[in-house]
Scaffold this motif. Sequence first.
Motif, PDB file in Angstrom:
ATOM      1  N   ARG A  44     -12.052  -1.833  19.682  1.00  0.00           N
ATOM      2  CA  ARG A  44     -13.481  -2.143  19.578  1.00  0.00           C
ATOM      3  C   ARG A  44     -13.995  -2.620  20.931  1.00  0.00           C
ATOM      4  NH1 ARG A  44     -16.038  -5.892  14.915  1.00  0.00           N
ATOM      5  NH2 ARG A  44     -15.536  -4.001  13.762  1.00  0.00           N
ATOM      6  N   SER A 116     -15.630   0.807  16.524  1.00  0.00           N
ATOM      7  CA  SER A 116     -16.994   0.562  16.950  1.00  0.00           C
ATOM      8  C   SER A 116     -17.039   0.327  18.470  1.00  0.00           C
ATOM      9  CB  SER A 116     -17.492  -0.667  16.185  1.00  0.00           C
ATOM     10  OG  SER A 116     -18.785  -0.972  16.540  1.00  0.00           O
ATOM     11  N   SER A 151     -14.522   8.589  11.257  1.00  0.00           N
ATOM     12  CA  SER A 151     -15.691   8.137  10.500  1.00  0.00           C
ATOM     13  C   SER A 151     -16.004   8.979   9.255  1.00  0.00           C
ATOM     14  CB  SER A 151     -16.937   8.097  11.396  1.00  0.00           C
ATOM     15  OG  SER A 151     -16.683   7.344  12.530  1.00  0.00           O
ATOM     16  N   THR A 154     -13.664   7.808   6.614  1.00  0.00           N
ATOM     17  CA  THR A 154     -14.001   6.432   6.216  1.00  0.00           C
ATOM     18  C   THR A 154     -15.216   6.438   5.293  1.00  0.00           C
ATOM     19  OG1 THR A 154     -13.157   5.590   8.316  1.00  0.00           O
ATOM     20  CG2 THR A 154     -14.617   4.138   7.074  1.00  0.00           C
ATOM     21  N   GLY A 186     -24.670   3.648  11.686  1.00  0.00           N
ATOM     22  CA  GLY A 186     -24.008   4.288  12.821  1.00  0.00           C
ATOM     23  C   GLY A 186     -23.096   5.391  12.313  1.00  0.00           C
ATOM     24  N   ASN A 187     -21.927   5.503  12.899  1.00  0.00           N
ATOM     25  CA  ASN A 187     -21.010   6.601  12.552  1.00  0.00           C
ATOM     26  C   ASN A 187     -20.688   6.662  11.061  1.00  0.00           C
ATOM     27  OD1 ASN A 187     -20.608   7.673  15.150  1.00  0.00           O
ATOM     28  ND2 ASN A 187     -19.211   6.010  15.645  1.00  0.00           N
ATOM     29  N   VAL A 188     -20.348   5.521  10.480  1.00  0.00           N
ATOM     30  CA  VAL A 188     -19.952   5.509   9.067  1.00  0.00           C
ATOM     31  C   VAL A 188     -21.178   5.387   8.159  1.00  0.00           C
ATOM     32  CG1 VAL A 188     -18.614   4.315   7.297  1.00  0.00           C
ATOM     33  CG2 VAL A 188     -17.715   4.493   9.612  1.00  0.00           C
ATOM     34  N   ASP A 207     -30.828  -1.290  11.050  1.00  0.00           N
ATOM     35  CA  ASP A 207     -29.872  -1.160  12.151  1.00  0.00           C
ATOM     36  C   ASP A 207     -30.440  -1.922  13.341  1.00  0.00           C
ATOM     37  OD1 ASP A 207     -27.411   1.061  12.726  1.00  0.00           O
ATOM     38  OD2 ASP A 207     -28.338   0.169  14.497  1.00  0.00           O
ATOM     39  N   ALA A 208     -29.544  -2.319  14.256  1.00  0.00           N
ATOM     40  CA  ALA A 208     -29.998  -2.990  15.474  1.00  0.00           C
ATOM     41  C   ALA A 208     -30.538  -1.977  16.481  1.00  0.00           C
ATOM     42  CB  ALA A 208     -28.838  -3.761  16.088  1.00  0.00           C
ATOM     43  N   MET A 227     -33.968  -6.089  10.053  1.00  0.00           N
ATOM     44  CA  MET A 227     -32.575  -6.539   9.907  1.00  0.00           C
ATOM     45  C   MET A 227     -32.464  -7.749   8.991  1.00  0.00           C
ATOM     46  SD  MET A 227     -30.451  -5.910  13.335  1.00  0.00           S
ATOM     47  CE  MET A 227     -31.388  -6.820  14.507  1.00  0.00           C
ATOM     48  N   CYS A 241     -22.303  -1.976   6.727  1.00  0.00           N
ATOM     49  CA  CYS A 241     -21.624  -0.968   7.561  1.00  0.00           C
ATOM     50  C   CYS A 241     -21.895  -1.235   9.043  1.00  0.00           C
ATOM     51  CB  CYS A 241     -22.097   0.442   7.190  1.00  0.00           C
ATOM     52  SG  CYS A 241     -21.662   0.923   5.513  1.00  0.00           S
ATOM     53  N   ALA A 242     -22.063  -2.514   9.414  1.00  0.00           N
ATOM     54  CA  ALA A 242     -22.321  -2.845  10.823  1.00  0.00           C
ATOM     55  C   ALA A 242     -21.172  -3.703  11.338  1.00  0.00           C
ATOM     56  CB  ALA A 242     -23.667  -3.544  10.973  1.00  0.00           C
ATOM     57  N   ALA A 263     -18.437  -0.439   4.606  1.00  0.00           N
ATOM     58  CA  ALA A 263     -17.344  -0.123   5.533  1.00  0.00           C
ATOM     59  C   ALA A 263     -16.963  -1.243   6.484  1.00  0.00           C
ATOM     60  CB  ALA A 263     -17.728   1.092   6.369  1.00  0.00           C
ATOM     61  N   ALA A 264     -17.854  -2.186   6.752  1.00  0.00           N
ATOM     62  CA  ALA A 264     -17.605  -3.170   7.806  1.00  0.00           C
ATOM     63  C   ALA A 264     -16.307  -3.936   7.549  1.00  0.00           C
ATOM     64  CB  ALA A 264     -18.769  -4.139   7.918  1.00  0.00           C
ATOM     65  N   ASN A 265     -15.590  -4.223   8.631  1.00  0.00           N
ATOM     66  CA  ASN A 265     -14.369  -5.019   8.519  1.00  0.00           C
ATOM     67  C   ASN A 265     -14.707  -6.502   8.437  1.00  0.00           C
ATOM     68  OD1 ASN A 265     -12.093  -3.171   8.692  1.00  0.00           O
ATOM     69  ND2 ASN A 265     -12.854  -2.684  10.742  1.00  0.00           N
ATOM     70  N   ASN A 291     -12.500   0.575   3.062  1.00  0.00           N
ATOM     71  CA  ASN A 291     -12.734   1.298   4.321  1.00  0.00           C
ATOM     72  C   ASN A 291     -11.461   1.894   4.924  1.00  0.00           C
ATOM     73  OD1 ASN A 291     -11.401  -0.684   5.788  1.00  0.00           O
ATOM     74  ND2 ASN A 291     -13.253  -1.642   6.568  1.00  0.00           N
TER      75      ASN A 291
HETATM   76  P1  NAD Z   1     -21.006   2.129  14.809  1.00  0.00           P
HETATM   77  O1  NAD Z   1     -21.018   1.304  16.042  1.00  0.00           O
HETATM   78  O2  NAD Z   1     -21.115   3.603  14.928  1.00  0.00           O
HETATM   79  O3  NAD Z   1     -22.166   1.667  13.820  1.00  0.00           O
HETATM   80  C1  NAD Z   1     -22.503   0.327  13.608  1.00  0.00           C
HETATM   81  C2  NAD Z   1     -24.019   0.262  13.582  1.00  0.00           C
HETATM   82  O4  NAD Z   1     -24.402  -1.063  13.226  1.00  0.00           O
HETATM   83  C3  NAD Z   1     -24.653   0.585  14.937  1.00  0.00           C
HETATM   84  O5  NAD Z   1     -25.623   1.587  14.752  1.00  0.00           O
HETATM   85  C4  NAD Z   1     -25.260  -0.754  15.359  1.00  0.00           C
HETATM   86  O6  NAD Z   1     -26.464  -0.580  16.096  1.00  0.00           O
HETATM   87  C5  NAD Z   1     -25.508  -1.419  14.027  1.00  0.00           C
HETATM   88  N1  NAD Z   1     -25.615  -2.873  14.071  1.00  0.00           N
HETATM   89  C6  NAD Z   1     -25.007  -3.755  14.895  1.00  0.00           C
HETATM   90  N2  NAD Z   1     -25.366  -5.019  14.583  1.00  0.00           N
HETATM   91  C7  NAD Z   1     -26.205  -4.928  13.533  1.00  0.00           C
HETATM   92  C8  NAD Z   1     -26.891  -5.876  12.752  1.00  0.00           C
HETATM   93  N3  NAD Z   1     -26.771  -7.190  12.972  1.00  0.00           N
HETATM   94  N4  NAD Z   1     -27.675  -5.432  11.719  1.00  0.00           N
HETATM   95  C9  NAD Z   1     -27.787  -4.114  11.485  1.00  0.00           C
HETATM   96  N5  NAD Z   1     -27.151  -3.161  12.203  1.00  0.00           N
HETATM   97  C10 NAD Z   1     -26.370  -3.571  13.211  1.00  0.00           C
HETATM   98  O7  NAD Z   1     -19.674   1.713  14.010  1.00  0.00           O
HETATM   99  P2  NAD Z   1     -19.014   2.490  12.787  1.00  0.00           P
HETATM  100  O8  NAD Z   1     -17.892   3.329  13.295  1.00  0.00           O
HETATM  101  O9  NAD Z   1     -20.050   3.130  11.940  1.00  0.00           O
HETATM  102  O10 NAD Z   1     -18.358   1.278  12.002  1.00  0.00           O
HETATM  103  C11 NAD Z   1     -19.158   0.401  11.225  1.00  0.00           C
HETATM  104  C12 NAD Z   1     -18.284  -0.702  10.647  1.00  0.00           C
HETATM  105  O11 NAD Z   1     -17.261  -0.127   9.852  1.00  0.00           O
HETATM  106  C13 NAD Z   1     -17.569  -1.562  11.698  1.00  0.00           C
HETATM  107  O12 NAD Z   1     -17.448  -2.886  11.199  1.00  0.00           O
HETATM  108  C14 NAD Z   1     -16.202  -0.924  11.776  1.00  0.00           C
HETATM  109  O13 NAD Z   1     -15.235  -1.847  12.215  1.00  0.00           O
HETATM  110  C15 NAD Z   1     -15.998  -0.544  10.334  1.00  0.00           C
HETATM  111  N6  NAD Z   1     -15.043   0.548  10.168  1.00  0.00           N
HETATM  112  C16 NAD Z   1     -15.254   1.749  10.792  1.00  0.00           C
HETATM  113  C17 NAD Z   1     -14.330   2.773  10.615  1.00  0.00           C
HETATM  114  C18 NAD Z   1     -14.529   4.134  11.264  1.00  0.00           C
HETATM  115  O14 NAD Z   1     -13.836   5.082  10.878  1.00  0.00           O
HETATM  116  N7  NAD Z   1     -15.458   4.300  12.184  1.00  0.00           N
HETATM  117  C19 NAD Z   1     -13.208   2.568   9.813  1.00  0.00           C
HETATM  118  C20 NAD Z   1     -13.041   1.342   9.169  1.00  0.00           C
HETATM  119  C21 NAD Z   1     -13.970   0.343   9.363  1.00  0.00           C
END
Ligand code: NAD
Length: 349
Positions: A44, A116, A151, A154, A186-188, A207-208, A227, A241-242, A263-265, A291
């Motif tokens: 990360r 992330s 993603s 996930t 975001g991605n997920v 989203d931020a 937010m 999912c952030a 999805a968020a950890n 997740n």
């Molecule tokens: P990402 O960075 O693509 O998306 C996260 C989104 O959250 C971004 O668009 C960001 O702008 C937004 N964000 C940040 N702070 C915010 C807030 N306070 N309020 C609202 N939105 C906010 O990450 P991702 O890959 O989509 O992963 C999302 C979460 O899922 C993370 O916690 C990640 O650890 C967890 N996760 C992801 C995967 C994966 O395969 N990508 C797997 C397991 C867990």
Amino acid sequence: MSVFAHPEFDAHEIVAFHHDRDSGLKAIIAVHNTRLGQGLGGCRMFPYASDDDALTDVLRLSRGMTYKAALAGLKQGGGKSVIIGDPRTAKTPAMIEAMGRFVDKLGGQYVVAEDSGTNVDDIHRMADFTRHVGGLADEKATAAGRTGDPSPATALGVFYGLRAAVRHKLGRDDLRGLRVAIQGVGNVGFRLAGHLHAAGAELWVTDAYQPSIDRCVAAYGARPVAMSEIYGLDVDVFAPCALGAILHDRTIPLLQARVIAGAANNQLAEPRHDHVLLERGILYAPDYVINAGGIIDIYYEGEHYDWATVDAHLQQIGGTLTRIFERSDSEHRPTGGLADRMAEEIFKS
Ligand code: NAD
């Protein structure tokens, strides 16, 4: 900053700090437990306010990976890494290369994948300096439709898990008209929105990063919210999912959703918030169980990759969650704590 006495230390096998003077890389790798296999986990990148914040995050994430792999039925241990910095402004190729060399120094006890703030290109760049990488798409996997990005898996796993939680708590199989609030598209989160939209759910998103919201509004007719408003919406499901630590004493009382599935950890700010959710009658799908799709996808990478096998494994997420929910009901114990006990029975035995 203390390490061995850190509240999140939890008998980690390795915590390694690295500063690369030339590239400016500041990173931490944590390996929690390798009893079932190598410590696999994403890298990360985030602009942490302090080194302490970065350490706390990597320890929590790494421990979570051990539990996740165990409950996902994988022969894999848990690890994680963090790079301190803003991925949109501070990331450089030299920094990512230095991260690859850092991973290599641990000799395979840690296997790095994307998370992330990092992407498949970053992992490919690290792979020039270490073979201990996961989540790369080789030729056969690419032909089978795998891009190397975890993603999609996930998001699909979260969708299966969310469906199981809705069936258990709300007694419905049909998701048409289900109201879901997604924090972070975001991605997920964006892909989860796609699955939910296809199933007929109504979506509220925040989203931020404004372009991510706009994309979701345009693609799925989602309703954008500020937010700070995402917690208090009159919805059935809240899907974080952030970022982590968003379920705490100030946000939980705001929730109207009866299901939390996202999805968020490390969604719970403290373990006791699991009890608070139970007492409020909110069904919480433990984050690392729901997740696990990304790690399941990575597990099958390589020459035996086959999407049908991955999809069948992803669907088991729903079954595992249902077992946790049923035990939670019968024992009146919170779902997060129960999942932990079930995982420990696997990786400590
Ligand atoms: P990402 O960075 O693509 O998306 C996260 C989104 O959250 C971004 O668009 C960001 O702008 C937004 N964000 C940040 N702070 C915010 C807030 N306070 N309020 C609202 N939105 C906010 O990450 P991702 O890959 O989509 O992963 C999302 C979460 O899922 C993370 O916690 C990640 O650890 C967890 N996760 C992801 C995967 C994966 O395969 N990508 C797997 C397991 C867990």
